[in-house]
Design a protein around this motif. Structure first.
Motif, PDB file in Angstrom:
ATOM      1  N   GLY A   2       0.811  -1.204   0.000  1.00  9.15           N
ATOM      2  CA  GLY A   2       0.000   0.000   0.000  1.00  9.15           C
ATOM      3  C   GLY A   2       0.847   1.256   0.000  1.00  9.15           C
ATOM      4  N   ASP A   3       2.023   1.196   0.672  1.00  7.29           N
ATOM      5  CA  ASP A   3       2.910   2.353   0.720  1.00  7.29           C
ATOM      6  C   ASP A   3       3.561   2.628  -0.628  1.00  7.29           C
ATOM      7  OD1 ASP A   3       2.332   2.650   3.381  1.00  7.29           O
ATOM      8  OD2 ASP A   3       4.045   1.465   4.069  1.00  7.29           O
ATOM      9  N   LEU A   4       3.529   1.633  -1.546  1.00  4.53           N
ATOM     10  CA  LEU A   4       4.142   1.793  -2.857  1.00  4.53           C
ATOM     11  C   LEU A   4       3.116   2.142  -3.921  1.00  4.53           C
ATOM     12  CD1 LEU A   4       6.623  -1.238  -2.788  1.00  4.53           C
ATOM     13  CD2 LEU A   4       7.095   1.161  -2.262  1.00  4.53           C
ATOM     14  N   MET A   5       1.905   2.510  -3.507  1.00  8.00           N
ATOM     15  CA  MET A   5       0.880   2.899  -4.472  1.00  8.00           C
ATOM     16  C   MET A   5       1.287   4.173  -5.190  1.00  8.00           C
ATOM     17  SD  MET A   5      -2.652   2.092  -2.395  1.00  8.00           S
ATOM     18  CE  MET A   5      -3.652   2.780  -3.715  1.00  8.00           C
ATOM     19  N   ARG A   6       0.920   4.238  -6.459  1.00  7.09           N
ATOM     20  CA  ARG A   6       1.257   5.420  -7.245  1.00  7.09           C
ATOM     21  C   ARG A   6       0.223   5.570  -8.368  1.00  7.09           C
ATOM     22  NH1 ARG A   6       4.107   1.181  -8.934  1.00  7.09           N
ATOM     23  NH2 ARG A   6       4.480   0.881 -11.176  1.00  7.09           N
ATOM     24  N   LEU A   7       0.147   6.764  -8.917  1.00 12.33           N
ATOM     25  CA  LEU A   7      -0.752   7.061 -10.018  1.00 12.33           C
ATOM     26  C   LEU A   7       0.044   7.275 -11.292  1.00 12.33           C
ATOM     27  CD1 LEU A   7      -3.178   9.605  -8.306  1.00 12.33           C
ATOM     28  CD2 LEU A   7      -3.502   7.150  -8.602  1.00 12.33           C
ATOM     29  N   ILE A   8      -0.520   6.812 -12.404  1.00  9.64           N
ATOM     30  CA  ILE A   8       0.055   7.037 -13.730  1.00  9.64           C
ATOM     31  C   ILE A   8      -1.009   7.787 -14.520  1.00  9.64           C
ATOM     32  CG2 ILE A   8       0.999   5.943 -15.800  1.00  9.64           C
ATOM     33  CD1 ILE A   8       1.511   3.449 -13.921  1.00  9.64           C
ATOM     34  N   GLU A   9      -0.746   9.049 -14.821  1.00  7.61           N
ATOM     35  CA  GLU A   9      -1.769   9.905 -15.423  1.00  7.61           C
ATOM     36  C   GLU A   9      -1.500  10.133 -16.901  1.00  7.61           C
ATOM     37  OE1 GLU A   9      -3.059  13.355 -13.111  1.00  7.61           O
ATOM     38  OE2 GLU A   9      -1.695  12.710 -11.513  1.00  7.61           O
ATOM     39  N   ASN A  10      -2.620  10.194 -17.669  1.00  8.96           N
ATOM     40  CA  ASN A  10      -2.584  10.505 -19.083  1.00  8.96           C
ATOM     41  C   ASN A  10      -3.798  11.375 -19.372  1.00  8.96           C
ATOM     42  OD1 ASN A  10      -3.054   9.990 -22.117  1.00  8.96           O
ATOM     43  ND2 ASN A  10      -1.078   9.003 -21.776  1.00  8.96           N
TER      44      ASN A  10
END
Length: 309
Positions: A2-10
């Motif tokens: 959970g601490d490594l969650m990230r978003l990839i936006e386009n």
């Protein structure tokens, strides 16, 4: 994890990743024909093991896309896609396919094990009239690699901007038995055909069609990996008509819908609002009712208590 969650936006989508796995992709610019009633959707959805638990544009119903929120009949307008069921005539091609359009992002953030996507949408008729505005929040949380699960929360608030009463119905309310679909709707992968559906009240598979229960689980098996995955759809006690009626099929295709208008329409007064909150547990393996109830009690019920405090 959970601490490594990230978003990839386009420009057209946002992906939510945890560790090496992209758990969800939210598409806000679908680029599909108007006859499919274009709308944002979540696909692919993946388990922590990386198995895909959603389908996109299946040849039998090209407007079934992953997990999406929509309405088959809103005062005669079709925001679902395809033909419209007309009493006495059956499914009929009409020039009434509306669209649900992303207007702007209110918040896109990921912090402390929680990813949240919040945006404003407009429900536009085929003629371009805005009948509803919607404020939608999609959350990914409780990412637990040991448990092999994560939690999706979908919140929506609809505001009737049409200037008149809107009638949100389904093919059932127009005269077609059992076809009560509408609201938040999931289309599973083709390998899930013949899977197992089970409600909190113990009703299984096709017998669950139209029944009311606080949750419904769907377990299917994947090609290639041969692993099983379980989707658990959980209704919120604060929702209108709780516990929700379910629209569910295990064959000829795997689908589940929080079908709030299965048995009778909902009427939205001019300038009125309707809020709904739904959850989906995306889990590796087969989950039995005891495990599901424990999860809801420990991880979901405290959220409801906090929001209603």
């Amino acid at each position: 994890m959970g601490d490594l969650m990230r978003l990839i936006e386009n420009n057209g989508y946002v992906r939510v990743a945890a560790g090496d796995v992209e758990l969800a992709e939210y598409v806000v610019e679908p680029g599909v024909p108007q006859t499919d009633s274009p709308k944002p959707y979540l696909h692919p959805l993946r388990t922590i093991a990386g198995d895909v638990v959603s389908a996109i544009r299946p040849h039998d119903h090209t407007w079934h896309n992953g997990l999406q929120f929509t309405a088959a009949n809103l005062s005669g307008e079709n925001f679902w896609g395809g033909r419209t069921f007309v009493r006495g005539h059956g499914y009929t091609p009409l020039d009434n396919n509306g669209s649900i359009r992303h207007v702007r992002w209110n918040s896109v953030q990921c912090d402390d094990g929680l990813a949240e996507l919040r945006h404003r949408l407009e429900w536009l008729t085929r003629a371009g009239e805005c009948w509803l505005t919607e404020d939608r929040s999609i959350e990914v949380s409780e990412v637990d690699p040991v448990d092999g699960s994560w939690l999706l929360t979908w919140r929506t608030r609809l505001h009737n901007t049409s200037g008149r009463e809107l009638r949100w119905g389904s093919p059932v309310t127009e005269g077609r038995p059992t076809a009560g679909y509408g609201g938040l709707f999931w289309r599973g992968p083709r390998s899930f055909i013949g899977g197992t559906a089970l409600t909190a009240t113990g009703i299984r598979d096709e017998d669950a069609m139209g029944s009311r229960a606080p949750w419904l689980s769907f377990t299917g098996q994947h090609d290639v990996s041969l692993r099983h995955s379980t989707m658990v759809f959980v209704d919120c006690p604060a929702n209108v008509r709780y516990p929700t009626p379910w629209y569910v099929r295990t064959a000829p295709f795997p689908v589940v819908s929080f079908a709030v208008t299965f048995h009778e329409p909902l009427l939205l007064e001019p300038d009125g609002q309707l809020g709904l909150t739904h959850h989906a547990i995306i889990a590796d393996g087969r989950w039995d009712p005891v495990r599901i109830e424990d999860y809801i009690r420990q991880r979901i019920t405290p959220r409801w208590d906090k929001e209603n405090a």
